[in-house]
Each structure stands twice: as C-alpha cells, then as structure tokens.
Design an enzyme around this catalytic site. Sequence first.
Site, mmCIF file in Angstrom:
data_model
loop_
_atom_site.group_PDB
_atom_site.id
_atom_site.type_symbol
_atom_site.label_atom_id
_atom_site.label_comp_id
_atom_site.label_asym_id
_atom_site.label_seq_id
_atom_site.Cartn_x
_atom_site.Cartn_y
_atom_site.Cartn_z
ATOM 1 C CE1 TYR A 4 33.381 12.878 13.221
ATOM 2 C CE2 TYR A 4 31.507 12.575 11.748
ATOM 3 C CZ TYR A 4 32.545 13.354 12.230
ATOM 4 O OH TYR A 4 32.738 14.619 11.723
ATOM 5 C CG ASP A 61 29.884 16.073 10.632
ATOM 6 O OD1 ASP A 61 29.042 15.962 9.713
ATOM 7 O OD2 ASP A 61 31.066 15.711 10.499
ATOM 8 C CG ASP A 91 29.145 15.736 5.999
ATOM 9 O OD1 ASP A 91 28.674 16.303 7.013
ATOM 10 O OD2 ASP A 91 30.011 14.855 6.070
ATOM 11 C CD GLU A 149 34.442 17.986 5.689
ATOM 12 O OE1 GLU A 149 33.219 17.807 5.709
ATOM 13 O OE2 GLU A 149 35.254 17.090 5.385
#
Length: 537
Positions: free
Chosen positions: A244, A92, A95, A500
């Site tokens: 999430y 995603d 990571d 990120e």
Amino acid sequence: MVTRSMEGNAAKGEIFAVILVPFALILLNAVVPASSGASGFDYGEALSKSLLYFEAQRSGHLPYSQRVSWRGHSGLLDGIEQGVDLVGGYYDAGDNVKFGLPMAFTITMLSWSVVEYGGAMSAAGELEHAMEAIKWGTDYFIKAHTHPNVLWVQVGDGDTDHYCWQRPEDMTTSRQAFKVDAENPGSDVAAETAAAMAAAAIVFKQSNPHYSHLLLHHAQQLFEFGDKYRGRYHESVAEAAGYYPSRSGYGDELLWAALWLHRATGRAEYLDYVVEKAYELGGAAWAVAEFSWDIKYAGVQILASKLLMEEGRRELRLQGKEKSTLEQYKSNADHFLCACLSMNSDDSGSNVARTPGGLLFVRPWNNLQYAAGAAFLLAVASDSLAASGGRALLCSRGPVGPRDLMGLARGQADYILGDNPMGLSYLVGFGPRFPRRVHHRAASTAPHKEEKGFIGCAQGYDAWFGRRGSNPNVVAGAIVGGPDGGDAFEDRRGNYMQTEACTYNTAPMVGVFARLRNETTESRRKRRRATRGGMSA
C-alpha cells in the site's frame, strides 16, 4: 507538459499513471458507451450483507455479539513485542496483515456513509451495525496513537504472510508492528487516520459525546503531527511499500483531514487551511478521474463543493477568497463527475472507460474499488445538487442533473449486484450466483471451531488453497475485485486480481445501498398512496 508514471505494487495492483498540466491532473481513460437496465434488487439485503462483511474481517478478541460464527479470536498478542497493545482492528483483504492506510480509509468511508445516510440505515435497522463497524476501527486507532507524534501503522509483514495460507486463528507469521513518528514521518497515514476519527466523531456526537470528543482529540493531534512532519509513510515503513504505497503523496490526505475536522468542529482554522493550501497540496490544482484509498482528491473536492452548496443551510458565511478557492475545488469535482458520466469533451481523453456492460473501468486489478468509490461520490453529489434546487452540473458535452448522477450510481450498484453480462453478483452471498472461491484465507479454510487442529503454512496451501471446490465459508458482503475490461470473470481462488475482496471495496457501497433502499422504499410508498387515492376517487 511533464509526464510522470508511478508504478504500483504487484500485490495490490495499484498503478497511478498521470499527466500533469497547469492546474490539472487528468487520468487517461477511453470513452465507452454505458448500458442500462432496470433492477428489482433488494438493496436492504445488500446493505445488511455489506455490514456483515466487516465482522468477518475483524482481528482481535471477538465480542459475544459476533454474527460471523466461522471466525474466531486472532492476533491476541499483536504489539506485544513492541510493548504496545495493538489487538483489534481489521484485516484489509484475504490475508492476515493489518495495514493502517487502507484501514483508515475504510473507516472514513463507513463514517461518511453514516453522516450522509444514517437516517436511511436507521430505517433499515442497520445503523447500530454500521456504528459497531466504525467503532471496531476507531477503538484500534486510539490504541495505535500512543503519543501525539507516534502512530502504529502496520502489524504483520506482507512478504511472510503471502508465503502462508493460514486462518487468522492459526497465524505463525511475523506480527512485527511498525510506526511513524517525528523522525520517520507518515503524513498520509496520519492524516487519513485523523480524517477517519474526525468523521467518526460526527457519527458518535449524539449517541456517545464523550467518545466523540476523544476521537476529535486524537484527530486533531494526528493532523498536526502529519502536517508538521511531512513525508510519505511507505518511505518510513519499507514493509508497506510493496503493498500500500502512497503513490499520490500526502497532499490529498492533509486536505481530506482538514475538511473532516472542519465538518466535525466548525472551527475556521481548518477551512483556512483548506483555502491557503489549496494549490500547494493539489486540491484546487488537480482534476482526477478516480477515487480510492490512495488518491482522495475527488473526495476532497466533493466535500469542498458541499461547503459551497450548503453555505446558507449551515449558517456558514464564506468570504471572497474562500468562495473563489472553493469554486476551484468544485470545478475539479465537476470534472470527476463529468468524467464518470463520459460528459467531458471527446478530445480531452479524460472520461472514465466503461466495460461493454457499463461498469466504470479504471484498471484490471481490483477494479470494483474504483466503481464503488465513484458510485458513492455520484450519490452524494446528486443529493447535494437536488438539495440546492436541482440545478444542473455543466459538463463540456452538456448539462446533467441530479437524476443523471444518481442513475449512474444506481447502475454501478446494480452491476455489482448482478445486472451484468456474467449474471453474477460480485457482492458475495447476495443472490443465487456469486463467487464461491474468494481469495480469502479464513473463508477458504474449515472454521477453527469445527477443525481445531493447527493448520500450517504449507498444509494450508496443499489442503485448502488448492481445492477446486467452493470455500467452506461464505464471506457474505465482501465485494471482490471484479471482472476485466470485457466483463469477463474467472471464479478461481488463485485469481486474486479478480477474486480477492477488500474492506475498502465494500465500505463506500454501504452508503450507496442505504441510499438506494431508502429511495426504493419511498417510491413504493408513493405508488401505494397514489393507488389508494385512485381507488378512493
């Protein structure tokens, strides 16, 4: 009035604070004037780079056509402990976990981009790359949907993953897989995956009808599963809750899936569902001012609005209740669009805040996901209004037209590409100045083919994460989290709130960049024709 605060996770920065009023859910934001500026950006390059990014995020056995050469095969044993093949899909962000909910939203948005702007992508020579990006995700979803009422929704564990700074090719962290089923429901993730597969079915309908039919089959089963066995997936999969969580619930995803299934099949039962469940699931009851992987109501309402505006052109005959309910969806869609334009009444407190540089600002953590999502919906709404005769959108502070909507969408795109107080492109690899220290394990570590030695968890932190220099690999096309509310940005690897990047940041901009490239190309052609005409005269 009932006030409810939903605190999001620390890892992904999702905070969903709402005030519920009768038939309205309004996200509170301050009103700040926008800045304006002309641009000379190469939207075609931005489109190409944005699609390249998805190749950097691939998990699994990479194909020979892989263009991002600093990535290698990874996650080749995913699912083996559970006896299922879960190789493939996307990481995603920076990571190495595969999270099903944001991955599915990413594929839905990529597919919607092709549905709306596939012609523009084809003209740019990028349609094939867009379809490859979609298929990499849907191939994985087919694998993950092992039984009608079983969907594997996560591979890897965020907690152990965050203790390691390793390339995906070196992973030693847990690759445990997690599923939802009838006893452990996940209506939100099942419905979002259904939406992704239904939208993708439209994309592949002409070029690969067998694959399109297969996607529809899975989409229909997943929708039925999600609707029959109700529940939020992070309550069934605790490992997802910290990263999430589905804070908005599953009502938006069920309506979202039904609308995409209706668009893909034309079957009345799905439109009936959208009408009958309009208030129960919130689509006609809640007006919102954000659009993201968690809260899809604005997307649902824009899709419903398109049904109204396309009624004649799509040979769709709406009945009285259908039309009146869809009008309520449209009213809430208008609220979202007016909120983005700061055209709701001043005393409602429902306009989206903006930074001094003009960026739509929802919250500090990864704010560009919201600006990107809004830009896409603004573009789609602008085109829908223009196609319906250019009629105006009636906001409480006055009427706005298609050009106003597209102007704001373009403004957000230009801000991302460098028209901002920092003079920095937040699309990595675009222009002379962009973030060089993206919070991304693979990009920040030497490529596996150049440094084949194993890099352990602590070694990765010591040798690579802690380096002050630029990343050895440019993760081109990634859209980072972006600046704060004052337009400030710190290019530091440890500043994950801002540096990120996520797949769902870039996915909506694929469509926006395609739309803007097409508009720019057409404008140039018209100017050349006008110039030639003047010379002839």
